[in-house]
Design a protein around this motif. Sequence first.
Motif, PDB file in Angstrom:
ATOM      1  N   ASP A 133      28.716  63.525  33.710  1.00 23.80           N
ATOM      2  CA  ASP A 133      27.469  62.636  34.390  1.00 23.80           C
ATOM      3  C   ASP A 133      26.407  62.999  33.206  1.00 23.80           C
ATOM      4  O   ASP A 133      25.494  62.070  32.954  1.00 23.80           O
TER       5      ASP A 133
ATOM      6  N   LYS B  28      25.812  67.565  39.752  1.00 22.93           N
ATOM      7  CA  LYS B  28      26.325  66.648  38.687  1.00 22.93           C
ATOM      8  C   LYS B  28      27.288  67.350  37.464  1.00 22.93           C
ATOM      9  O   LYS B  28      26.800  68.690  37.291  1.00 22.93           O
TER      10      LYS B  28
ATOM     11  N   ASP C 266      24.659  59.998  31.175  1.00 27.71           N
ATOM     12  CA  ASP C 266      23.196  59.698  31.872  1.00 27.71           C
ATOM     13  C   ASP C 266      22.205  59.916  30.628  1.00 27.71           C
ATOM     14  O   ASP C 266      21.177  59.355  30.573  1.00 27.71           O
TER      15      ASP C 266
ATOM     16  N   GLU D 190      19.693  57.674  36.582  1.00 25.84           N
ATOM     17  CA  GLU D 190      20.977  56.931  36.681  1.00 25.84           C
ATOM     18  C   GLU D 190      20.846  55.429  36.503  1.00 25.84           C
ATOM     19  O   GLU D 190      21.734  54.563  36.039  1.00 25.84           O
TER      20      GLU D 190
END
Length: 330
Positions: free
Chosen positions: A319, A315, A323, A184
């Motif tokens: 996400d 996640k 990411d 992240e």
Amino acid sequence: MNILVTGGLGYIGSHTIVKLLENNYNVICIDNLCNSNEDVIEKIKKITSKDFKFYYGDVNNKDLLTKIFKENKIDSVIHFAGLKAVGESVKYPLKYYKNNLNSTITLLEVMTEFNVNKIVFSSSATVYGKQEILPIKEDSTLHTTNPYGTTKLVNEMILKDETVANPNMSVVILRYFNPIGGHESGILKENPKDTPNNLMPYIIKVANKEYPYLHVYGNDYDTIDGTGVRDYIHVCDLATGHIKALEYMNNHQGIEYFNLGVGKGYSVLEIVKTFEKVNNVKIPYKIESRRPGDIASCYASTKKAEQLLGFKATKTLEDMCKDSYRTNND
Ligand code: NAD
Ligand code: UD1
């Protein structure tokens, strides 16, 4: 606890080293950089503010492995090192058998010499071949369709035979589904050296305008929108799965097999749409014929990993798409 991580500078290995350091393990890494770069070391240190030992070299080099085991009291091994391009494995099968099988044999020989009994092995959903019954459970029949897949299956067999011969051994086989995403922080990323074959790295190249459009391989499958369905898992969730495997080996002997996936499939077009939405970028695509060897749908039963490892991916697809792009854009 000292963990030897083979192939630790690669995509999954590097994210796992971050998790290991964050969980206060000492890491010793060996990588021959055939599909990674040394600058990953500094990136890992930047994220974690922690240090680890790196040995440049090949897992097939028994003298080097012996030196590593002499210089470090290794408690457990996580064996990521291997070649992974399916198409290349069809073209150069011996290269794949030599690298992916000899490395495990050499590693096991040296482990035995130094009385190290715990190993986590990176396997793949590819060992399930084409399955009619979904979600795929760990006890499904296994068969492979290419040399890469066969190296994974034979590695599993080698590890099983070793466990039978040496009852002190503890082996965890992790069968990954489709890892995507990145750290992240945006510092670590998947960085394929050649033209990517897998969906997400290709989408990123399209987003970055390196390629004009995505080739969508088939829209006539029996799926939600006709495009292929897969179980995509965030690489940081996958990394956590390895911590759980190490913990599991502390009080279990023998060999155990676990799927690491989310347990839900998404189609190619669902991925494209989510990627466009969360990153506010257009992904042009063209529908083309099916890719040879592809299957319609593949997703994991995650029950066993939940029950025995205490592992559950956290996640979301949003996400993962965010990411993946963030890491590749910094
Ligand atoms: P990767 O190519 O990014 O990482 C592998 C690392 O191993 C690289 O850094 C490479 O330089 C190193 N390596 C290869 N052969 C070596 C050798 N003989 N000695 C020392 N280092 C060597 O791949 P990845 O995506 O991080 O995959 C890690 C493992 O997980 C592989 O075994 C792969 O087959 C398996 N796997 C990956 C996926 C995926 O989609 N990425 C899916 C299922 C399984
Ligand atoms: C691939 C590997 C498999 C490996 C898995 C996870 C092949 C044949 N199989 O499978 O061994 O375990 O990755 O790393 O390479 N797609 C497109 N356009 C693209 C790329 C992919 O439409 O440019 C589609 C595919 O048809 C598929 C889906 O996207 O439906 C996912 O493809 P991919 O990322 O290559 O993963 P797998 O097919 O699961």
